[in-house]
Write an enzyme that holds these catalytic residues in place. Structure first.
Site, PDB file in Angstrom:
ATOM      1  CG  ASN A   9      47.118  43.840  30.972  1.00 51.96           C
ATOM      2  OD1 ASN A   9      46.924  44.956  30.347  1.00 51.96           O
ATOM      3  ND2 ASN A   9      45.926  43.552  31.683  1.00 51.96           N
ATOM      4  CE  LYS A  11      46.605  45.054  35.165  1.00 55.45           C
ATOM      5  NZ  LYS A  11      46.327  44.651  36.587  1.00 55.45           N
ATOM      6  CG  HIS A  95      41.728  42.632  32.946  1.00 54.90           C
ATOM      7  ND1 HIS A  95      41.528  43.090  33.972  1.00 54.90           N
ATOM      8  CD2 HIS A  95      43.059  41.926  33.097  1.00 54.90           C
ATOM      9  CE1 HIS A  95      42.727  43.061  34.786  1.00 54.90           C
ATOM     10  NE2 HIS A  95      43.727  42.279  34.202  1.00 54.90           N
ATOM     11  CD  GLU A  97      42.898  45.946  36.117  1.00 51.45           C
ATOM     12  OE1 GLU A  97      43.032  46.361  34.926  1.00 51.45           O
ATOM     13  OE2 GLU A  97      43.922  45.462  36.986  1.00 51.45           O
ATOM     14  CD  GLU A 167      44.779  38.550  34.962  1.00 50.08           C
ATOM     15  OE1 GLU A 167      45.853  38.649  34.778  1.00 50.08           O
ATOM     16  OE2 GLU A 167      43.960  39.328  34.646  1.00 50.08           O
ATOM     17  N   GLY A 173      47.501  43.147  41.759  1.00 53.62           N
ATOM     18  CA  GLY A 173      47.829  44.448  42.108  1.00 53.62           C
ATOM     19  C   GLY A 173      47.987  44.668  43.619  1.00 53.62           C
ATOM     20  CB  SER A 213      50.786  39.538  42.753  1.00 52.00           C
ATOM     21  OG  SER A 213      50.068  40.487  43.244  1.00 52.00           O
TER      22      SER A 213
HETATM   23  P1  13P Z   1      49.591  42.159  38.314  1.00 51.52           P
HETATM   24  O1  13P Z   1      50.433  41.587  38.056  1.00 51.52           O
HETATM   25  O2  13P Z   1      49.890  43.834  38.587  1.00 51.52           O
HETATM   26  O3  13P Z   1      48.904  41.660  39.822  1.00 51.52           O
HETATM   27  O4  13P Z   1      48.330  42.482  37.468  1.00 51.52           O
HETATM   28  C1  13P Z   1      47.881  41.154  36.891  1.00 51.52           C
HETATM   29  C2  13P Z   1      46.768  41.431  35.762  1.00 51.52           C
HETATM   30  O5  13P Z   1      45.919  41.741  35.897  1.00 51.52           O
HETATM   31  C3  13P Z   1      47.337  40.803  34.566  1.00 51.52           C
HETATM   32  O6  13P Z   1      46.247  41.065  33.562  1.00 51.52           O
END
Ligand code: 13P
Length: 250
Positions: A9, A11, A95, A97, A167, A173, A213
């Site tokens: 992803n 982002k 997601h 976010e 997740e 992150g 992560s």
């Molecule tokens: P990170 O791998 O940067 O922690 O992000 C995970 C994520 O949100 C994948 O959709």
């Protein structure tokens, strides 16, 4: 029995030129991989140029979001059919976010999942608890609500095109990964939910990815867990060497 899936992803990162450069590296580095399903999810503007580069490669393309209408007066939105037209095979939906920053509800996520499946695209359906919810011992309640709400009204046959991504928000992150045991516990619980909602065959066949992560240094331990069928990778998917190593987990 379940073919592993490693998805990146991207982002809100990478211009079209940068996305094409990363894609070229990934296609070269992963051309020989046949036993893993590999998916990358660039921003909307890079989808079509990246799709051109993926032709003839085993990598698949996903969008990071969609709107649950085909066409019409929905300024700023993009439909599953248009994503398919741009060359996508899948869409990431729900997601954390988007749940947090854009207040996406389980109901909206359910509509997006249904429209995406109707357009003959795969869904990567994201769920996961916040740190506050985990500390209040609400993790299993949250997962139950998200899974039941997101998959409401789906038939078992439709689940072949649904990949679930667990997740935990506190691991995204932050560099703080769930332990192998914490992740396995959540995945096994989610598979149990699928058994209750659908049937044994559906629960056994559904791929459940871990995200939060994931890095070359922790992917092997996570992938060794019985109910972890892949990874949804954020930060480490932006570096070709790291993502290739994650795809080639041991
Ligand atoms: P990170 O791998 O940067 O922690 O992000 C995970 C994520 O949100 C994948 O959709």
């Amino acid at each position: 029995m379940r073919k592993p899936v490693i998805a990146g992803n991207w982002k809100l990162n990478k211009t079209i030129a940068e996305a094409k450069a990363l894609t070229t590296e990934l296609v070269a580095g992963l051309a020989d991989v046949t036993d893993i399903e590999i998916i990358i999810a660039p921003v909307f503007t890079a989808l079509s140029p990246v799709a051109d580069l993926l032709k003839g490669s085993p990598l698949q393309l996903a969008a990071q979001n969609c709107y649950p209408q085909e066409t019409g007066a929905f300024t700023g939105e993009v439909s599953p059919l248009m994503l398919k037209d741009a060359g996508c095979q899948a869409v990431i939906i729900g997601h954390s976010e988007r749940r947090q920053l854009l207040k996406e509800s389980n109901e909206l996520i359910n509509q997006k999942i249904k429209k995406t499946l109707a357009a003959d695209l795969k869904v990567i359906f994201c769920i996961g608890e916040t740190l506050e919810e985990r500390e209040k011992d609400l993790t299993l309640d949250i997962l139950t609500t998200q899974v039941k709400g997101g998959l409401l009204g789906l038939a078992p046959e439709q689940m072949t095109d649904v990949i679930i991504a667990y997740e935990p928000v506190w691991a995204i992150g932050t560099g703080r990964t769930a332990s192998n045991e914490q992740a396995q516990e959540a995945h096994s619980f989610i598979r149990g939910l699928l058994l209750g909602l659908f049937d044994q065959a559906t629960a056994d066949a559904c791929r459940i990815l871990y995200g939060g992560s994931v890095k070359p240094a922790n992917v092997d331990g996570l992938m060794a867990q019985d109910d972890i069928d892949g990874a949804l990778v954020g930060g480490a998917s932006l570096k070709a060497a790291d993502f290739c190593r994650i795809v080639k987990f041991e």
